[in-house]
Design a protein around this motif. Structure first.
Motif, PDB file in Angstrom:
ATOM      1  N   TYR A 118      70.434 -24.085  41.431  1.00 50.91           N
ATOM      2  CA  TYR A 118      68.983 -24.144  41.218  1.00 50.91           C
ATOM      3  C   TYR A 118      68.354 -25.402  41.819  1.00 50.91           C
ATOM      4  CZ  TYR A 118      69.699 -20.396  37.812  1.00 50.91           C
ATOM      5  OH  TYR A 118      70.030 -19.214  37.199  1.00 50.91           O
ATOM      6  N   ASP A 119      69.032 -26.076  42.728  1.00 50.76           N
ATOM      7  CA  ASP A 119      68.505 -27.321  43.292  1.00 50.76           C
ATOM      8  C   ASP A 119      67.128 -27.143  43.918  1.00 50.76           C
ATOM      9  OD1 ASP A 119      70.724 -28.662  42.470  1.00 50.76           O
ATOM     10  OD2 ASP A 119      71.452 -29.187  44.471  1.00 50.76           O
ATOM     11  N   SER A 120      66.973 -26.127  44.743  1.00 48.32           N
ATOM     12  CA  SER A 120      65.697 -25.949  45.445  1.00 48.32           C
ATOM     13  C   SER A 120      64.571 -25.621  44.474  1.00 48.32           C
ATOM     14  CB  SER A 120      65.814 -24.866  46.519  1.00 48.32           C
ATOM     15  OG  SER A 120      66.146 -23.623  45.922  1.00 48.32           O
ATOM     16  N   VAL A 121      64.854 -24.867  43.428  1.00 48.74           N
ATOM     17  CA  VAL A 121      63.834 -24.523  42.442  1.00 48.74           C
ATOM     18  C   VAL A 121      63.417 -25.760  41.645  1.00 48.74           C
ATOM     19  CG1 VAL A 121      63.321 -23.057  40.454  1.00 48.74           C
ATOM     20  CG2 VAL A 121      64.760 -22.186  42.284  1.00 48.74           C
ATOM     21  N   ILE A 122      64.399 -26.557  41.265  1.00 49.42           N
ATOM     22  CA  ILE A 122      64.100 -27.790  40.521  1.00 49.42           C
ATOM     23  C   ILE A 122      63.312 -28.754  41.409  1.00 49.42           C
ATOM     24  CG2 ILE A 122      65.123 -29.841  39.468  1.00 49.42           C
ATOM     25  CD1 ILE A 122      67.412 -28.034  38.476  1.00 49.42           C
ATOM     26  N   LYS A 123      63.713 -28.904  42.662  1.00 45.68           N
ATOM     27  CA  LYS A 123      63.013 -29.805  43.576  1.00 45.68           C
ATOM     28  C   LYS A 123      61.567 -29.356  43.789  1.00 45.68           C
ATOM     29  CE  LYS A 123      66.833 -31.679  46.269  1.00 45.68           C
ATOM     30  NZ  LYS A 123      67.442 -31.786  47.609  1.00 45.68           N
ATOM     31  N   ASP A 124      61.360 -28.059  43.928  1.00 46.30           N
ATOM     32  CA  ASP A 124      60.012 -27.544  44.124  1.00 46.30           C
ATOM     33  C   ASP A 124      59.137 -27.824  42.901  1.00 46.30           C
ATOM     34  OD1 ASP A 124      57.976 -25.999  45.552  1.00 46.30           O
ATOM     35  OD2 ASP A 124      58.293 -24.505  43.967  1.00 46.30           O
ATOM     36  N   THR A 125      59.688 -27.633  41.718  1.00 47.34           N
ATOM     37  CA  THR A 125      58.954 -27.895  40.485  1.00 47.34           C
ATOM     38  C   THR A 125      58.589 -29.364  40.367  1.00 47.34           C
ATOM     39  OG1 THR A 125      60.117 -26.069  39.393  1.00 47.34           O
ATOM     40  CG2 THR A 125      59.040 -27.684  37.966  1.00 47.34           C
ATOM     41  N   VAL A 126      59.551 -30.236  40.611  1.00 44.87           N
ATOM     42  CA  VAL A 126      59.311 -31.681  40.531  1.00 44.87           C
ATOM     43  C   VAL A 126      58.317 -32.114  41.596  1.00 44.87           C
ATOM     44  CG1 VAL A 126      60.397 -33.945  40.768  1.00 44.87           C
ATOM     45  CG2 VAL A 126      61.542 -32.149  39.480  1.00 44.87           C
ATOM     46  N   ASN A 127      58.462 -31.570  42.800  1.00 38.43           N
ATOM     47  CA  ASN A 127      57.563 -31.910  43.895  1.00 38.43           C
ATOM     48  C   ASN A 127      56.119 -31.555  43.558  1.00 38.43           C
ATOM     49  OD1 ASN A 127      56.596 -32.659  46.373  1.00 38.43           O
ATOM     50  ND2 ASN A 127      57.543 -30.991  47.511  1.00 38.43           N
ATOM     51  N   SER A 128      55.891 -30.381  42.984  1.00 40.20           N
ATOM     52  CA  SER A 128      54.521 -29.979  42.660  1.00 40.20           C
ATOM     53  C   SER A 128      53.907 -30.862  41.581  1.00 40.20           C
ATOM     54  CB  SER A 128      54.487 -28.509  42.235  1.00 40.20           C
ATOM     55  OG  SER A 128      55.217 -28.330  41.046  1.00 40.20           O
ATOM     56  N   ILE A 129      54.708 -31.343  40.664  1.00 41.26           N
ATOM     57  CA  ILE A 129      54.174 -32.197  39.590  1.00 41.26           C
ATOM     58  C   ILE A 129      53.907 -33.606  40.105  1.00 41.26           C
ATOM     59  CG2 ILE A 129      54.729 -33.297  37.393  1.00 41.26           C
ATOM     60  CD1 ILE A 129      56.172 -30.683  36.659  1.00 41.26           C
ATOM     61  N   VAL A 130      54.867 -34.200  40.778  1.00 43.02           N
ATOM     62  CA  VAL A 130      54.717 -35.587  41.228  1.00 43.02           C
ATOM     63  C   VAL A 130      53.636 -35.703  42.296  1.00 43.02           C
ATOM     64  CG1 VAL A 130      55.897 -37.535  42.330  1.00 43.02           C
ATOM     65  CG2 VAL A 130      57.070 -36.189  40.591  1.00 43.02           C
ATOM     66  N   SER A 131      53.533 -34.732  43.193  1.00 41.79           N
ATOM     67  CA  SER A 131      52.555 -34.817  44.273  1.00 41.79           C
ATOM     68  C   SER A 131      51.114 -34.725  43.768  1.00 41.79           C
ATOM     69  CB  SER A 131      52.818 -33.736  45.323  1.00 41.79           C
ATOM     70  OG  SER A 131      52.631 -32.459  44.762  1.00 41.79           O
ATOM     71  N   ALA A 132      50.913 -34.272  42.552  1.00 39.04           N
ATOM     72  CA  ALA A 132      49.563 -34.201  41.984  1.00 39.04           C
ATOM     73  C   ALA A 132      49.085 -35.551  41.470  1.00 39.04           C
ATOM     74  CB  ALA A 132      49.530 -33.173  40.856  1.00 39.04           C
ATOM     75  N   HIS A 133      49.961 -36.544  41.438  1.00 40.51           N
ATOM     76  CA  HIS A 133      49.615 -37.865  40.908  1.00 40.51           C
ATOM     77  C   HIS A 133      49.445 -38.874  42.036  1.00 40.51           C
ATOM     78  CE1 HIS A 133      50.211 -36.744  36.721  1.00 40.51           C
ATOM     79  NE2 HIS A 133      51.237 -36.026  37.136  1.00 40.51           N
ATOM     80  N   THR A 134      48.738 -39.952  41.732  1.00 40.82           N
ATOM     81  CA  THR A 134      48.502 -41.005  42.714  1.00 40.82           C
ATOM     82  C   THR A 134      49.591 -42.066  42.635  1.00 40.82           C
ATOM     83  OG1 THR A 134      47.152 -42.331  41.211  1.00 40.82           O
ATOM     84  CG2 THR A 134      46.007 -40.662  42.535  1.00 40.82           C
ATOM     85  N   GLU A 135      49.589 -42.952  43.629  1.00 34.35           N
ATOM     86  CA  GLU A 135      50.570 -44.039  43.665  1.00 34.35           C
ATOM     87  C   GLU A 135      50.399 -44.957  42.451  1.00 34.35           C
ATOM     88  OE1 GLU A 135      52.005 -47.646  46.666  1.00 34.35           O
ATOM     89  OE2 GLU A 135      50.153 -46.564  47.093  1.00 34.35           O
ATOM     90  N   ASP A 136      49.163 -45.244  42.085  1.00 32.06           N
ATOM     91  CA  ASP A 136      48.907 -46.127  40.930  1.00 32.06           C
ATOM     92  C   ASP A 136      49.424 -45.515  39.636  1.00 32.06           C
ATOM     93  OD1 ASP A 136      47.740 -48.084  42.471  1.00 32.06           O
ATOM     94  OD2 ASP A 136      45.702 -47.296  42.206  1.00 32.06           O
TER      95      ASP A 136
END
Length: 174
Positions: A118-136
């Motif tokens: 499930y690596d790709s599914v987990i990475k996609d989920t994490v990517n969608s959450i983290v990318s919605a946030h700013t650097e700060d």
């Protein structure tokens, strides 16, 4: 007669002392309760947390080390962060999940997670959450984002709670 009068006077003073002590204790206890409530309200208003985010009901379960299986994704993740000024910023980090091998759902999913199915599914989920946030947001307080990631991964695996913690390490920005 004088000894009896003195005894009655001492008894009366003891009763008055007990009454005053009771009144003082009641006032101190109520003032202490009001102070504790005030401090709790101020902490809530200032967004200070006394416990784990989500309250005691959603607190991280205590799982013994013998019952814990940690699966680290084999590659570091590089996620583009949300930016208001159009500047492209990436966050690079290592991700692992802690699983309770005695938890509900581990037999269905846990061994497949450890086998990298499930690596790709987990990475996609994490990517969608983290990318919605700013650097700060990521630099200042990453704990709420980790809680979001944990909730999303638990929902991904049918809301089972065998994954009880998300571990993020080696955070770099570039």
């Amino acid at each position: 007669m004088k000894k009896n009068l003195l005894t009655v006077l001492i008894l009366a003073l003891m009763i008055v002392n007990i009454v005053f002590s009771t009144i003082i204790m009641i006032s101190v206890i109520s003032a202490n309760k009001k102070t504790a409530d005030l401090v709790g309200n101020l902490a809530t208003a200032m967004n200070l947390e006394w416990t784990v985010p989500g309250g005691a009901a959603e607190a991280e379960p205590e799982v013994s080390l013998a019952d814990t299986v940690v699966y680290a994704l084999p590659e570091s993740m590089m996620v583009p962060l949300n930016s208001a000024d159009g500047k492209l910023v990436y966050m690079i980090f290592d991700l692992s999940v802690s699983m309770n091998k005695k938890g509900e759902g581990y037999k269905d999913y846990g061994e497949n997670i450890s086998a990298a199915a499930y690596d790709s599914v987990i990475k996609d989920t994490v990517n969608s959450i983290v990318s919605a946030h700013t650097e700060d947001e990521c630099k200042n307080n990453f704990d709420p984002i980790k809680a979001e990631i944990l909730q999303a991964i638990q929902n991904l695996f049918d809301s089972t709670k065998f994954i009880y913690k998300v571990n993020v390490s080696g955070i770099k920005f570039g």
